[in-house]
Design a protein around this motif. Structure first.
Motif, short mmCIF file in Angstrom:
data_model
loop_
_atom_site.label_atom_id
_atom_site.label_comp_id
_atom_site.label_asym_id
_atom_site.label_seq_id
_atom_site.Cartn_x
_atom_site.Cartn_y
_atom_site.Cartn_z
N GLU A 36 5.13 -2.18 -12.19
CA GLU A 36 4.36 -1.15 -12.89
C GLU A 36 5.15 0.15 -12.98
O GLU A 36 5.17 0.81 -14.03
CB GLU A 36 3.05 -0.89 -12.14
CG GLU A 36 2.20 0.21 -12.78
CD GLU A 36 0.97 0.56 -11.96
OE1 GLU A 36 0.29 1.55 -12.31
OE2 GLU A 36 0.69 -0.15 -10.97
N ALA A 37 5.82 0.50 -11.89
CA ALA A 37 6.63 1.72 -11.90
C ALA A 37 7.79 1.60 -12.89
O ALA A 37 8.10 2.55 -13.62
CB ALA A 37 7.16 2.00 -10.50
N ALA A 38 8.43 0.45 -12.93
CA ALA A 38 9.53 0.24 -13.87
C ALA A 38 9.04 0.32 -15.31
O ALA A 38 9.70 0.91 -16.17
CB ALA A 38 10.19 -1.11 -13.61
N ALA A 45 0.83 -1.21 0.00
CA ALA A 45 0.00 0.00 0.00
C ALA A 45 0.87 1.26 0.00
O ALA A 45 0.56 2.24 -0.68
CB ALA A 45 -0.93 0.00 1.21
N ARG A 46 1.97 1.22 0.74
CA ARG A 46 2.87 2.37 0.78
C ARG A 46 3.53 2.59 -0.58
O ARG A 46 3.69 3.74 -1.04
CB ARG A 46 3.95 2.16 1.84
CG ARG A 46 3.43 2.26 3.28
CD ARG A 46 4.53 1.88 4.26
NE ARG A 46 4.08 1.86 5.63
CZ ARG A 46 4.63 2.58 6.62
NH1 ARG A 46 5.66 3.36 6.37
NH2 ARG A 46 4.18 2.50 7.85
N LEU A 47 3.95 1.50 -1.22
CA LEU A 47 4.57 1.62 -2.54
C LEU A 47 3.58 2.17 -3.56
O LEU A 47 3.92 3.05 -4.37
CB LEU A 47 5.11 0.27 -3.00
CG LEU A 47 6.28 -0.32 -2.22
CD1 LEU A 47 6.67 -1.67 -2.79
CD2 LEU A 47 7.48 0.62 -2.21
N GLU A 48 2.37 1.66 -3.53
CA GLU A 48 1.34 2.13 -4.46
C GLU A 48 1.01 3.60 -4.25
O GLU A 48 0.87 4.37 -5.21
CB GLU A 48 0.08 1.27 -4.31
CG GLU A 48 0.26 -0.16 -4.77
CD GLU A 48 -0.82 -1.10 -4.26
OE1 GLU A 48 -0.83 -2.28 -4.67
OE2 GLU A 48 -1.67 -0.66 -3.44
N SER A 49 0.92 4.00 -2.99
CA SER A 49 0.64 5.40 -2.68
C SER A 49 1.79 6.30 -3.12
O SER A 49 1.57 7.40 -3.65
CB SER A 49 0.39 5.55 -1.18
OG SER A 49 0.16 6.90 -0.84
N ALA A 50 3.01 5.83 -2.92
CA ALA A 50 4.18 6.62 -3.32
C ALA A 50 4.23 6.80 -4.83
O ALA A 50 4.56 7.88 -5.33
CB ALA A 50 5.46 5.96 -2.83
N PHE A 51 3.88 5.75 -5.57
CA PHE A 51 3.92 5.84 -7.03
C PHE A 51 2.85 6.80 -7.54
O PHE A 51 3.08 7.60 -8.45
CB PHE A 51 3.71 4.46 -7.65
CG PHE A 51 3.83 4.46 -9.15
CD1 PHE A 51 5.00 4.87 -9.77
CD2 PHE A 51 2.78 4.05 -9.95
CE1 PHE A 51 5.12 4.88 -11.15
CE2 PHE A 51 2.89 4.05 -11.33
CZ PHE A 51 4.06 4.47 -11.93
N ASP A 52 1.66 6.75 -6.96
CA ASP A 52 0.59 7.72 -7.24
C ASP A 52 0.36 7.91 -8.74
O ASP A 52 0.26 9.05 -9.23
CB ASP A 52 0.93 9.06 -6.58
CG ASP A 52 -0.24 10.03 -6.61
OD1 ASP A 52 -1.40 9.57 -6.66
OD2 ASP A 52 0.01 11.26 -6.61
N GLY A 53 0.29 6.80 -9.45
CA GLY A 53 0.03 6.89 -10.88
C GLY A 53 1.16 7.47 -11.70
O GLY A 53 0.98 7.85 -12.86
#
Length: 203
Positions: free
Chosen positions: A135-137, A71-79
Motif C-alpha cells: 500500500e505504501a509503495a 501493526a507497527r508498519l501500518e502505524s508508521a505509514f499513518d495513511g
C-alpha cells in the motif's frame, strides 16, 4: 523442578514467552520443546495440549511477531501523512526498531525456516505485513503517469529485502556492523537512492 506452576493461567502464552527467550539466547533451531516447557515452569507433556511439536510452537511465535510487525508498519505509514515518501521512510525505521526490540520474534519469523504457507493464521499475519508495504509503495507512485509506475509488490519486496539485509549486516552485530553509518542511515540512504532511480524523487 517446577511442574505446571505457571500462575497466569495461560499455558499457551507462557510457552510462547519462554520460546522467545530461548530463541534470543540460542537461535531458532537450537532448543527443544522440553526446554521451552521447563522454562515456562510446566511439565514436558504440557506443551502438547496446544502444540503438536516444536515447529508449531515456533509458528505461533512467528504469527504473534508478524501481527506486531504489521501493526507497527501500518502505524508508521499513518495513511501516508504528511507525504507518502516521509511515511515510507518511517516504515523503514519501524522495521529496524522491531528487529532491535523483538529479536526473538524476528528470528522466529525470518530465520526458523518455517513453512508459512502451511499455517493459515501465520500466512495471513505475514500477508498483512506485506500488504502494508505494498500500500505504501502504491501511494509513492500515485502521482506518476500510469505507464511509469513500477509494480507496487515488486517495490515492496525490494524494500523488504533491503531492510532485512541492513538488519542482518548492520543491525545485529554482524560483520557489517563496523560501518561508520548507523543501520537507520544505511537503510534510509539505500531506499532513497532506489526510489530516485524509479523516478519518485527528482534528481
Amino acid at each position: 523442578m517446577a511442574r505446571d506452576s505457571y500462575h497466569h493461567g495461560n499455558l499457551k502464552q507462557a510457552l510462547v514467552d519462554a520460546t522467545v527467550r530461548l530463541v534470543e539466547d540460542k537461535g531458532p533451531m537450537a532448543f527443544t520443546l522440553a526446554e521451552a516447557a521447563r522454562l515456562a515452569g510446566v511439565s514436558a507433556a504440557a506443551p502438547y495440549r496446544h502444540f503438536a511439536g516444536r515447529d508449531q510452537l515456533l509458528e505461533e511465535v512467528a504469527r504473534q511477531g508478524y501481527q506486531d510487525f504489521a501493526a507497527r508498519l501500518e502505524s508508521a505509514f499513518d495513511g501516508g501523512r504528511p507525504t507518502a515518501l516521509s511515511a515510507f521512510v518511517r516504515m523503514g525505521q519501524a522495521y529496524l526498531q522491531f528487529a532491535r526490540e523483538k529479536p526473538g520474534f524476528y528470528m522466529a519469523m525470518f530465520e526458523a525456516g518455517l513453512s508459512i504457507a502451511g499455517n493459515a493464521e501465520l500466512s495471513a499475519a505475514s500477508e498483512r505485513a506485506q500488504s502494508a508495504l505494498v500500500e505504501a509503495a502504491r501511494a509513492l507512485f500515485a502521482r506518476l503517469p500510469a505507464d511509469r509506475r513500477p509494480p507496487a509488490t515488486m517495490v515492496a519486496n525490494h524494500i523488504w529485502a533491503m531492510s532485512h539485509g541492513v538488519v542482518e549486516l548492520f543491525g545485529r552485530g554482524r560483520p557489517g556492523g563496523r560501518s561508520p553509518a548507523s543501520a537507520d542511515e544505511m537503510l534510509e540512504s539505500g531506499a532513497l537512492i532506489y526510489l530516485r532511480g524509479l523516478g519518485v524523487i527528482p534528481d
